[in-house]
Motif scaffolding. Structure first.
Motif, PDB file in Angstrom:
ATOM      1  N   TYR A  98       0.831  -1.200   0.000  1.00  0.00           N
ATOM      2  CA  TYR A  98       0.000   0.000   0.000  1.00  0.00           C
ATOM      3  C   TYR A  98       0.868   1.254   0.000  1.00  0.00           C
ATOM      4  CZ  TYR A  98      -4.485  -2.375   0.729  1.00  0.00           C
ATOM      5  OH  TYR A  98      -5.618  -3.124   0.576  1.00  0.00           O
ATOM      6  N   ASP A  99       1.917   1.260   0.816  1.00  0.00           N
ATOM      7  CA  ASP A  99       2.787   2.433   0.890  1.00  0.00           C
ATOM      8  C   ASP A  99       3.482   2.691  -0.442  1.00  0.00           C
ATOM      9  OD1 ASP A  99       2.052   2.738   3.513  1.00  0.00           O
ATOM     10  OD2 ASP A  99       3.837   1.763   4.336  1.00  0.00           O
ATOM     11  N   PHE A 102       0.851   3.865  -3.076  1.00  0.00           N
ATOM     12  CA  PHE A 102       0.390   5.229  -2.838  1.00  0.00           C
ATOM     13  C   PHE A 102       1.497   6.234  -3.154  1.00  0.00           C
ATOM     14  CE2 PHE A 102      -0.699   8.907  -0.120  1.00  0.00           C
ATOM     15  CZ  PHE A 102      -1.947   9.178  -0.647  1.00  0.00           C
ATOM     16  N   LYS A 144      -4.962  -2.082  -6.275  1.00  0.00           N
ATOM     17  CA  LYS A 144      -4.141  -1.644  -5.143  1.00  0.00           C
ATOM     18  C   LYS A 144      -4.003  -0.133  -5.108  1.00  0.00           C
ATOM     19  CE  LYS A 144      -1.404  -5.849  -4.510  1.00  0.00           C
ATOM     20  NZ  LYS A 144      -0.058  -6.467  -4.636  1.00  0.00           N
ATOM     21  N   SER A 148      -4.954   1.642  -1.777  1.00  0.00           N
ATOM     22  CA  SER A 148      -3.941   2.416  -1.056  1.00  0.00           C
ATOM     23  C   SER A 148      -4.414   3.838  -0.802  1.00  0.00           C
ATOM     24  CB  SER A 148      -2.631   2.423  -1.846  1.00  0.00           C
ATOM     25  OG  SER A 148      -2.777   3.108  -3.079  1.00  0.00           O
ATOM     26  N   HIS A 151      -6.769   3.736   2.013  1.00  0.00           N
ATOM     27  CA  HIS A 151      -6.036   3.457   3.252  1.00  0.00           C
ATOM     28  C   HIS A 151      -5.338   4.708   3.792  1.00  0.00           C
ATOM     29  CE1 HIS A 151      -3.707   1.220   6.189  1.00  0.00           C
ATOM     30  NE2 HIS A 151      -2.593   1.726   5.695  1.00  0.00           N
ATOM     31  N   HIS A 152      -4.818   5.565   2.910  1.00  0.00           N
ATOM     32  CA  HIS A 152      -3.990   6.681   3.349  1.00  0.00           C
ATOM     33  C   HIS A 152      -4.739   8.000   3.464  1.00  0.00           C
ATOM     34  CE1 HIS A 152      -0.660   3.954   2.226  1.00  0.00           C
ATOM     35  NE2 HIS A 152       0.030   4.649   3.094  1.00  0.00           N
TER      36      HIS A 152
END
Length: 405
Positions: A98-99, A102, A144, A148, A151-152
């Motif tokens: 994810y990091d 993103f 993804k 991501s 998520h962020h």
């Protein structure tokens, strides 16, 4: 030029936390004097300052954490994603994916002058998905990228982005995902037999567990002695089979799909009872069942792949193969297979039923290999116990000569 910090909620929260960490000096005590004008003894000053010292409202374990953790209690107020929200992704590898994804989206947005603010992020993601589709992007990268961002970015909800849902549907039609080809039962038995013949005992045991119990290779490698459960009842009680527990809640480590205490029962393969019994008997409750590191297991797997003529196969295809065999034998076993795979929906489970691909894989193999596979499946109960027949070894050496290994 000195850098000036804005007095936003985050900076104010940080200032309050820093103030909480500093002891408060009692100025009245420091300037005190005796009634006759003489100096106050040093010992009395120390006692007074200790009695007036204010206790920090945060535990010492929190105060030792970095600045990002110190913002607990104020991150949502400052517009950031809270710690609880970021904890929804339990796997460390998923967090890294994810990091990195993103960061890729952020770099693209910065290069094209696009905004990732809440009111503009959907349009930015739509154009980013178009670049993936026109380029060499894959479906998993597109999914993804959206995940991501959810998520962020605080306040971003996937269900609210109707256009993103439509875009992913179109992406899926243009570039469908390519799932792994399942390994048939014959090749799984062949791989396990070759592993035992080459003295790769732990690899052979893992092959049977992954194929027979539909476990993931990573979670199989992390099994402890206490995760293997011996039979505890008579026939017909439902407790007469060996089983394993995946992601026990006592260890606070969820599975890949964020589930706990998943019990998988070894019903179908008789040889699995012998494998689990031997592992249970020689392993302490808190010890790892498999002692070899994962890198060593993978190197042995590459050697075994040469004997089954599948040089690019990965161990995860054993999990696909076990599910496919169960669905081919009983098309109505979908719910049971879904429970063993620990999938939340039947859509993920249906892709494992690939009889055509299984037939193609088997029809490409030479006759000698298929004959060895049939013999290995018949004698697997003896093979896992270390009893290798002369006929099995003879056919193994014939096949080894035929393959030029």
């Amino acid at each position: 030029m000195s850098r000036q910090l804005s007095s936003g909620p985050r900076q104010q929260a940080w200032a309050r936390l820093q103030a909480a960490r500093r002891p408060v000096n009692d100025s009245s005590t420091a300037q005190a004097s005796s009634s006759n004008g003489g100096p106050v003894p040093l010992s009395s000053l120390k006692v007074a300052s200790q009695s007036k010292k204010r206790r920090s409202p945060l535990p010492a374990s929190i105060l030792k954490r970095p600045a990002r953790a110190l913002a607990a209690g104020s991150r949502a107020l400052s517009g950031e994603v809270s710690i609880c929200e970021t904890s929804t992704v339990g796997s460390s590898s998923a967090k890294r994916h994810y990091d990195s994804m993103f960061a890729r989206v952020n770099a693209w947005a910065a290069a094209h002058g696009r905004s990732l603010e809440l009111q503009h992020v959907e349009v930015t993601l739509l154009d980013f998905l178009d670049t993936l589709l026109v380029g060499d992007g894959k479906l998993d990268e597109a999914e993804k990228a959206v995940s991501s961002a959810v998520h962020h970015i605080a306040g971003l909800n996937r269900s609210d982005m109707k256009r993103i849902k439509k875009a992913l549907k179109g992406f899926r039609k243009r570039k469908p995902s390519l799932s792994r080809v399942p390994l048939p039962e014959e090749l799984a038995y062949r791989a396990a037999a070759v592993a035992f013949i080459l003295s790769y005992v732990e690899l052979g045991q893992q092959i049977l567990i992954i194929f027979g119990l539909n476990t993931r290779p990573g979670e199989t490698q992390k099994l402890l002695g206490e995760d293997i459960n011996a039979p505890a009842g008579g026939p017909g009680s439902g407790l007469e089979f060996w089983s394993i527990t995946i992601a026990p809640s006592s260890r606070l480590e969820p599975s890949k799909t964020q589930t706990w205490d998943d019990c998988i029962i070894a019903r179908d393969l008789p040889c699995l009872s012998s494998v689990l019994a031997s592992l249970k008997g020689k392993t302490a409750p808190k010890e790892y069942v498999f002692k070899l590191p994962a890198a060593r297991i993978l190197s042995q797997w590459k050697v075994v792949n040469r004997f089954i003529l599948e040089p690019s196969a990965v161990m995860y295809q054993l999990r696909h193969g076990g599910a496919s065999e169960a669905l081919l034998r009983d098309p109505r076993a979908g719910l049971r297979v879904q429970a063993e795979l620990r999938h939340r929906t039947t859509t993920s489970m249906r892709r494992y039923a690939k009889p055509g691909q299984l037939q193609q894989v088997l029809n490409r193999k030479p006759v000698q290999l298929r004959e060895f596979c049939q013999l290995a499946s018949q004698q697997m109960e003896q093979i896992v116990q270390g009893r290798l027949s002369k006929e099995l070894l003879r056919r193994f050496h014939v096949l080894k000569h035929l393959l030029g290994i």
